[in-house]
Design a protein around this motif. Sequence first.
Motif, short mmCIF file in Angstrom:
data_model
loop_
_atom_site.label_atom_id
_atom_site.label_comp_id
_atom_site.label_asym_id
_atom_site.label_seq_id
_atom_site.Cartn_x
_atom_site.Cartn_y
_atom_site.Cartn_z
N SER A 55 0.71 -1.38 -0.14
CA SER A 55 0.08 -0.11 -0.22
C SER A 55 0.84 0.81 0.22
N GLN A 56 1.24 1.32 0.91
CA GLN A 56 3.06 2.41 0.83
C GLN A 56 3.45 2.36 -0.56
N GLY A 57 4.31 1.42 -1.22
CA GLY A 57 4.21 1.74 -2.67
C GLY A 57 3.55 2.00 -3.27
N GLY A 58 2.10 1.29 -3.27
CA GLY A 58 1.17 1.95 -4.22
C GLY A 58 0.44 3.50 -4.38
N GLN A 59 0.99 3.86 -2.45
CA GLN A 59 0.50 5.55 -2.69
C GLN A 59 1.66 6.41 -3.14
N ALA A 60 3.09 6.03 -2.96
CA ALA A 60 3.99 6.56 -3.59
C ALA A 60 4.18 6.93 -4.98
N ASN A 61 3.94 5.73 -5.39
CA ASN A 61 3.64 6.16 -7.02
C ASN A 61 2.66 6.51 -8.26
N ASN A 66 0.79 9.95 -13.18
CA ASN A 66 -0.62 10.51 -13.69
C ASN A 66 -1.09 9.22 -14.46
N LYS A 67 -2.16 9.50 -14.23
CA LYS A 67 -3.03 8.96 -15.04
C LYS A 67 -2.73 8.18 -16.74
N GLU A 68 -2.73 9.10 -16.69
CA GLU A 68 -1.68 8.75 -18.81
C GLU A 68 -0.41 7.75 -18.50
N HIS A 69 0.54 7.86 -17.38
CA HIS A 69 1.52 6.76 -17.34
C HIS A 69 0.75 6.37 -16.82
N PHE A 70 -0.08 5.51 -16.30
CA PHE A 70 -0.68 4.18 -16.00
C PHE A 70 -1.42 3.93 -16.48
N GLN A 71 -1.99 4.88 -17.72
CA GLN A 71 -2.62 4.51 -19.29
C GLN A 71 -2.23 3.19 -20.20
N ASN A 72 -0.62 4.19 -20.24
CA ASN A 72 0.38 3.50 -21.38
C ASN A 72 0.87 2.60 -20.54
N ILE A 73 1.20 2.75 -19.03
CA ILE A 73 1.77 1.39 -18.70
C ILE A 73 1.47 0.06 -19.04
N GLY A 74 -0.65 0.66 -18.56
CA GLY A 74 -1.41 -1.04 -18.57
C GLY A 74 -1.15 -0.90 -19.90
N SER A 75 -1.09 -0.28 -21.03
CA SER A 75 -1.99 -0.43 -22.54
C SER A 75 -0.47 -1.10 -22.82
N GLN A 76 1.19 -0.81 -22.37
CA GLN A 76 1.65 -1.94 -22.74
C GLN A 76 2.22 -3.55 -22.11
N GLY A 77 1.65 -3.03 -21.16
CA GLY A 77 1.59 -4.79 -20.71
C GLY A 77 0.75 -5.51 -20.72
#
Length: 124
Positions: A55-61, A66-77
Amino acid sequence: MAQNNNKMSYEEAGKKGGQATSKNQNKSFYEDIGSKGGQANAKEHSKEHFQDIGSQGGQANAKEHNKEHFQNIGSQGGNATADNHGKDFYEDIGSKGGKANADSHNKKHFQEIGAKGGRSSNNN
């Protein structure tokens, strides 16, 4: 190399040893020692410990990206997974997910969600 009476520092010795090991060992060696380390770590800490540090790591991340970063890595994965697995893989995980869902809910649950007809209760 920093020298103190012709002696190597611990950092230099560790680096040199690590480089020599990497030349002499293969992937399975590192998988094996990683697995052993993970098992030892699991014995030392509770489930709550891992939930807390996760949880601590997730919050720090989340603070760092931003949202676009997570969308991008999700798409790449997703693309990488699709490139590495065929239709059978998706059929298998879909079947497993469907079975797990069916095992965790009763007939009434599925009748209720079916009656909603895809309408979201939180208007997403």
